[in-house]
Scaffold this motif. Structure first.
Motif, PDB file in Angstrom:
ATOM      1  N   ASP A 151       0.791  -1.229   0.000  1.00 46.47           N
ATOM      2  CA  ASP A 151       0.000   0.000   0.000  1.00 46.47           C
ATOM      3  C   ASP A 151       0.824   1.280   0.000  1.00 46.47           C
ATOM      4  O   ASP A 151       0.319   2.335  -0.357  1.00 46.47           O
ATOM      5  CB  ASP A 151      -0.926   0.030   1.232  1.00 46.47           C
ATOM      6  N   ASP A 165       0.642  -3.116   7.644  1.00 46.60           N
ATOM      7  CA  ASP A 165       0.041  -3.216   6.318  1.00 46.60           C
ATOM      8  C   ASP A 165      -0.950  -4.374   6.329  1.00 46.60           C
ATOM      9  O   ASP A 165      -1.084  -5.113   5.381  1.00 46.60           O
ATOM     10  CB  ASP A 165       1.148  -3.454   5.281  1.00 46.60           C
ATOM     11  N   ASN A 168      -6.093  -4.468   5.237  1.00 44.73           N
ATOM     12  CA  ASN A 168      -6.380  -3.369   4.304  1.00 44.73           C
ATOM     13  C   ASN A 168      -6.219  -1.984   4.931  1.00 44.73           C
ATOM     14  O   ASN A 168      -6.911  -1.041   4.558  1.00 44.73           O
ATOM     15  CB  ASN A 168      -7.790  -3.515   3.725  1.00 44.73           C
ATOM     16  N   TYR A 183       1.954   7.339   0.376  1.00 44.46           N
ATOM     17  CA  TYR A 183       0.754   6.524   0.373  1.00 44.46           C
ATOM     18  C   TYR A 183      -0.092   6.974  -0.803  1.00 44.46           C
ATOM     19  O   TYR A 183      -0.562   8.122  -0.835  1.00 44.46           O
ATOM     20  CB  TYR A 183      -0.009   6.684   1.697  1.00 44.46           C
TER      21      TYR A 183
END
Length: 188
Positions: A151, A165, A168, A183
């Motif tokens: 992510d 991580d 989700n 991000y």
């Protein structure tokens, strides 16, 4: 057998090209009195065809040798690349019900939660690690330390932080120093 004009080879002023020399040699060629002209012609033609065949075989041999050499180098390169990707990375997974503490090659300390996984290069360690799950880091000072996840990416500017991580969610907690976080399109 062969007679041709004298040419001066010693001072480099030779005006005759190879074709002219061959032409002169053929023009002034005399068959020896004891030999039949047809036999001499056949022998000469056989010699010419043998030389062409040999030069043709030599050129094929040179190309074959070059091909084998290049193929060998390519095969060795492929084997080295395969070895690097199969043996060159260290992959550590956090075990259940254990303190999953280990040290990276630069003496940075990592604590993995159960089920988390970290991967880094053993051979060419560049202070880049890939993380799946959650981990706590105490990074030794030095040039850039990166934690990459599916992510986002974390650039370490401090020494103590955690990255999650899992589920989700992408969570970065800094306990000491500074971290930079990429991000999606955001840089924090």
């Amino acid at each position: 057998m062969f007679r041709h004009l004298n040419s001066n080879h010693s001072n480099g002023t030779d005006d005759f090209t190879l074709n002219k020399k061959i032409d002169q040699s053929v023009r002034y060629f005399q068959v020896p009195a004891m030999k039949n002209k047809a036999d001499v012609l056949n022998t000469l033609l056989d010699n010419i065809s043998d030389k062409e065949t040999k030069s043709h075989k030599i050129s094929h041999t040179k190309y074959r040798t070059l091909y084998v050499s290049l193929s060998s180098v390519a095969a060795v390169g492929l084997v080295l690349i395969m070895l690097y990707f199969t043996v060159g990375f260290n992959k550590i997974t956090g075990a259940d019900n254990q303190a999953n503490v280990f040290y990276l090659p630069d003496n940075s300390r990592v604590i993995l939660t159960p089920g988390a996984e970290i991967k880094y290069s053993k051979i060419f360690y560049t202070r880049n690690v890939k993380l799946s799950g959650e981990a706590y880091f105490e990074v030794e000072s030095g040039d850039g330390f990166f934690v990459k996840t599916r992510d986002g990416k974390v650039l370490v500017l401090g020494t103590r932080f955690s990255v999650s991580d899992a589920s989700n969610k992408f969570i970065v907690s800094c306990f000491e120093g500074k971290v930079g976080v990429d991000y999606t399109t955001n840089k924090i």
